[in-house]
Design a protein around this motif. Structure first.
Motif, PDB file in Angstrom:
ATOM      1  N   ASP A   1       0.838  -1.185   0.000  1.00 31.11           N
ATOM      2  CA  ASP A   1       0.000   0.000   0.000  1.00 31.11           C
ATOM      3  C   ASP A   1       0.883   1.248   0.000  1.00 31.11           C
ATOM      4  O   ASP A   1       1.667   1.476   0.914  1.00 31.11           O
ATOM      5  CB  ASP A   1      -0.916  -0.001   1.223  1.00 31.11           C
ATOM      6  N   GLU A   2       0.698   2.062  -1.042  1.00 27.66           N
ATOM      7  CA  GLU A   2       1.596   3.182  -1.278  1.00 27.66           C
ATOM      8  C   GLU A   2       1.546   4.189  -0.124  1.00 27.66           C
ATOM      9  O   GLU A   2       2.585   4.631   0.381  1.00 27.66           O
ATOM     10  CB  GLU A   2       1.156   3.846  -2.580  1.00 27.66           C
ATOM     11  N   LEU A   3       0.326   4.514   0.291  1.00 23.18           N
ATOM     12  CA  LEU A   3       0.180   5.536   1.325  1.00 23.18           C
ATOM     13  C   LEU A   3       0.757   5.065   2.652  1.00 23.18           C
ATOM     14  O   LEU A   3       1.425   5.818   3.354  1.00 23.18           O
ATOM     15  CB  LEU A   3      -1.297   5.894   1.509  1.00 23.18           C
ATOM     16  N   LEU A   4       0.498   3.813   2.966  1.00 23.63           N
ATOM     17  CA  LEU A   4       1.002   3.262   4.223  1.00 23.63           C
ATOM     18  C   LEU A   4       2.525   3.237   4.189  1.00 23.63           C
ATOM     19  O   LEU A   4       3.191   3.614   5.154  1.00 23.63           O
ATOM     20  CB  LEU A   4       0.442   1.845   4.420  1.00 23.63           C
TER      21      LEU A   4
ATOM     22  N   LYS B   1       4.522   5.109   2.471  1.00 21.73           N
ATOM     23  CA  LYS B   1       5.047   6.484   2.556  1.00 21.73           C
ATOM     24  C   LYS B   1       5.187   6.928   4.004  1.00 21.73           C
ATOM     25  O   LYS B   1       6.218   7.478   4.412  1.00 21.73           O
ATOM     26  CB  LYS B   1       4.081   7.432   1.828  1.00 21.73           C
ATOM     27  N   GLY B   2       4.114   6.676   4.772  1.00 27.03           N
ATOM     28  CA  GLY B   2       4.120   7.087   6.176  1.00 27.03           C
ATOM     29  C   GLY B   2       5.191   6.366   6.970  1.00 27.03           C
ATOM     30  O   GLY B   2       5.875   6.954   7.809  1.00 27.03           O
TER      31      GLY B   2
END
Lengths: 222, 467
Positions: free
Chosen positions: A9-12, A14-15
């Motif tokens: 998951d890209e957003l996860l 990134k964080g």
């Protein structure tokens, strides 16, 4: 040291990368299991964070294959499932720890430190060598009982030297460590950071081994 | 052993049948023996009478005798008294000999009688066999007349002698039955137990099944039990598949629900300690994206929940072409531009259904067709109506090969597209709506590497004739 982050998951991802960088780690991201397997077999990492819900199949197989191939790096598993069965399967396959989503960042940080501590056979997060004291939790550094202010990259380099004292670290190793795979290798940034470290600590602490790399000397000045 | 068990009934049945057969056999033997004995004794009575008459005819007794000649017979054993074979065969005759009594009369005068004939009933002067009761004892008598000497000879025998012998024979028949019953029952019990052992094994195997242990039962069973084992195995397989589906659903659902939550929490925590403006912007952006994903998911879950409780839909005849155009117009511009749309629509097509629900079906299928197509590929939409069924076929040139069997499963997404904004619920909703319309949805891989989605819907209300 570097951390191998396997998260689709890209957003996860990134964080997590933001967080890990702040902790003084250089995270490398893989979005599929096959990438992760190649990466883990190809180079050394301090730790692997593996999401069990990987798209191309079976994260558990990756753990088993790595363990079978003799890879001892700690593996921290992230899973969306809180059932005991999933946790047990992961741990029994060779994972060292697991975290159930949603993840609390403070817990993630603490578990990463615990796993690294155990792997490096330490009892606390304080590294002490050659008159240098380095706290891995709050990045606090002292030299000869004097506080030293380090930038994040300096901290990453010093930590690596202190984990491997009296051993030569090649320039490429250090570059990968502080800039990752996508780093810009052409600059002489490493030399600048080493220069700054020598200035902040002592010129004798980090020795240049010509044509090979650098080394932290524990018995300097004698 | 339980009363209501095959073992018990088998044991009871076989034992009763055996007892019955043997008893009947004994009873028949007893009667046969009695009959034969009757004949033997009757013949003996006649032979004795003739022998005596012959003796008296050839050697008549002196006429001077006023008293009849009494012939002594051996001691008469009492009825039922047990005697050994040696005691039965005496030196001077047989114990039953005494039980044949005789009298001879010449003219009106009794000339000779056996000792035991003192209680003899009044003989009947009529040739042949007679049964006479005297002092409560039944006698069988035989009267024989020699006319040349005017001689009557009567022989008689007590009936109870015959019965005693018959009883002996019957006892001999019954005794082995009684002796054999118990060991035979035991043997039958053992045989039944042995024969029913596979059933016990099967029962134990079935009893040991747990949700974690649903492996097939592989016992070497007799042919009668094999279909049962087969049926149990296929049931186990279905349960296993069902449990697997459940597990997969829970896994997929928790992944879809917890990942956006993780994103929100992680970036919010990052944000609280962020100083770099780029990092702050990134975190805020991620939180916004995560919330969008979450609300999309919640929307879809809610529509599934609504559909689950929807029993009736507001159906009407709807023209299909405008419906398709409306659905297309609702697609994101990005998707509309991604592929070349080829519409081959029969403008007279109609469907019978709820236009709002059908629009969401079409939007979903068209959205998927474009999303999972190669860029600049062709998405073909064909409509066609025959009789009472309207068919809509949507084909694309696919970029991915989905697992057709899992299409429409809740939370199923193609592995290479897990990052796309869907949650894997769209097709599941479509399936649901189509089922509510009594329509059909099928998927087939096509030669272009994509998918043919065929949607059939009723063209008219059920029972209404098509124009």
């Amino acid at each position: 040291m570097r951390i191998l982050l396997v998260e689709d998951d890209e957003l996860l991802a990134k964080g997590m990368i933001t967080r890990l960088k702040r902790m003084g780690y250089q995270p490398e991201l893989c979005t599929t299991g096959s990438q992760a397997l190649l990466a883990a077999q190809g180079s050394s990492f301090e730790l692997m964070i593996l999401d069990l819900g990987l798209p191309d199949g079976f994260a558990l197989d990756i753990i088993r294959q790595l363990r079978h191939g003799g890879v001892t790096m700690p593996i921290l598993v992230l899973t969306a499932q809180s059932q005991l069965e999933t946790k047990l399967t992961a741990l029994n396959s060779g994972a060292d720890d697991y975290l159930v989503k949603p993840i609390d960042v403070l817990e993630l940080e603490a578990r990463i430190r615990v796993l690294c501590r155990r792997q490096q056979q330490r009892t606390d997060d304080n590294l002490q060598l050659a008159g240098i004291s380095l706290n891995l939790q709050n990045h606090h550094c002292q030299f000869q009982q004097q506080d030293v202010n380090l930038t994040l990259r300096e901290f990453m380099l010093l930590k690596e030297f202190m984990l491997k004292p009296d051993r030569i670290l090649s320039r490429q190793q250090l570059e990968e460590l502080s800039y990752g795979w996508d780093g810009d290798n052409e600059s002489n940034a490493i030399e600048v950071h080493i220069h700054n470290l020598r200035k902040k600590l002592s010129a004798d602490v980090i020795k240049t081994v010509r044509g090979v790399g650098y080394m932290l000397v524990t018995q300097y000045g004698h | 052993m339980a009363i209501n068990s095959i073992k018990f009934y088998l044991l009871l049945g076989i034992n009763l049948l055996m007892l019955g057969t043997l008893s009947l056999n004994a009873w028949i033997s007893y009667h046969d023996a009695l009959h034969e004995l009757d004949e033997i004794y009757d013949a003996e009575l006649a032979r004795s009478a003739k022998l005596i008459s012959l003796l008296l005819s050839s050697n008549p007794l002196p006429q001077t005798n006023t008293e009849p000649l009494v012939i002594a017979v051996p001691h008469i054993t009492e009825m039922g008294e047990a005697l050994s074979a040696q005691q039965e065969r005496l030196l001077d005759g047989h114990k039953y000999e005494g039980k044949i009594a005789f009298q001879a009369q010449q003219g009106d005068k009794l000339i000779m009688l056996s000792e035991n004939a003192l209680q003899f009933p009044t003989p009947k002067r009529e040739a042949g066999y007679h049964e006479i009761t005297e002092h409560g004892t039944l006698w069988v008598t035989f009267s024989y007349f020699v006319p040349e000497h005017n001689l009557w000879v009567f022989t008689a025998q007590r009936e109870d002698i015959r019965e005693e012998l018959g009883a002996h024979i019957a006892q001999a028949q019954v005794r082995p039955i009684l002796f054999m019953m118990l060991p035979l029952s035991l043997l039958i019990y053992l045989v039944i137990k042995l024969v029913l052992r596979p059933l016990n094994q099967l029962q134990q195997q079935v009893a040991n099944k747990t949700p974690e242990q649903l492996h097939e039962i592989q016992l070497a069973l007799p042919s009668e039990l094999q279909p049962i084992q087969g049926a149990i195995n296929s049931l186990l397989q279905r349960i296993r598949r069902y449990l697997q589906q459940e597990k997969r659903f829970v896994a997929d659902a928790s992944h879809e629900l917890r990942t956006p939550l993780s994103i929100l929490q992680l970036h919010a925590q990052n944000l609280s300690s962020a100083k770099d403006p780029v990092e702050i912007a990134e975190a805020i952006n991620a939180i916004t994206e995560g919330s969008k994903r979450m609300s999309h998911l919640v929307d879809q879950l809610l529509s599934i929940a609504r559909l689950d409780h929807l029993r009736q839909i507001n159906c009407a005849i709807v023209a299909l072409t405008p419906l398709l155009h409306q659905s297309l117009s609702q697609l994101p511009i990005k998707l509309l531009d991604k592929v070349n749309w080829q519409l081959e629509l029969d403008n007279s097509c109609e469907v019978y259904g709820d236009s709002t629900l059908l629009q969401s079906v079409l939007r979903n299928v068209l959205d998927n067709a474009a999303k999972y197509s190669v860029t600049d590929g062709v998405v073909q939409v064909t409509t066609q109506q025959n009789a009472e069924i309207t068919t809509i076929r949507i084909s694309n040139g696919g970029a991915v090969e989905p697992d057709i069997s899992r299409l429409g499963d809740r939370f199923y997404r193609h592995q290479q597209h897990q990052n796309s904004d869907g949650a894997g619920l769209g097709l599941s909703i479509v399936k649901h709506i189509v089922a509510l319309h009594h329509g059909q949805l099928s998927f087939k891989r096509n030669s272009a590497g994509g998918l043919d989605v065929t949607l059939t819907l009723p063209a008219a209300a059920p029972g209404e004739n098509h124009r």
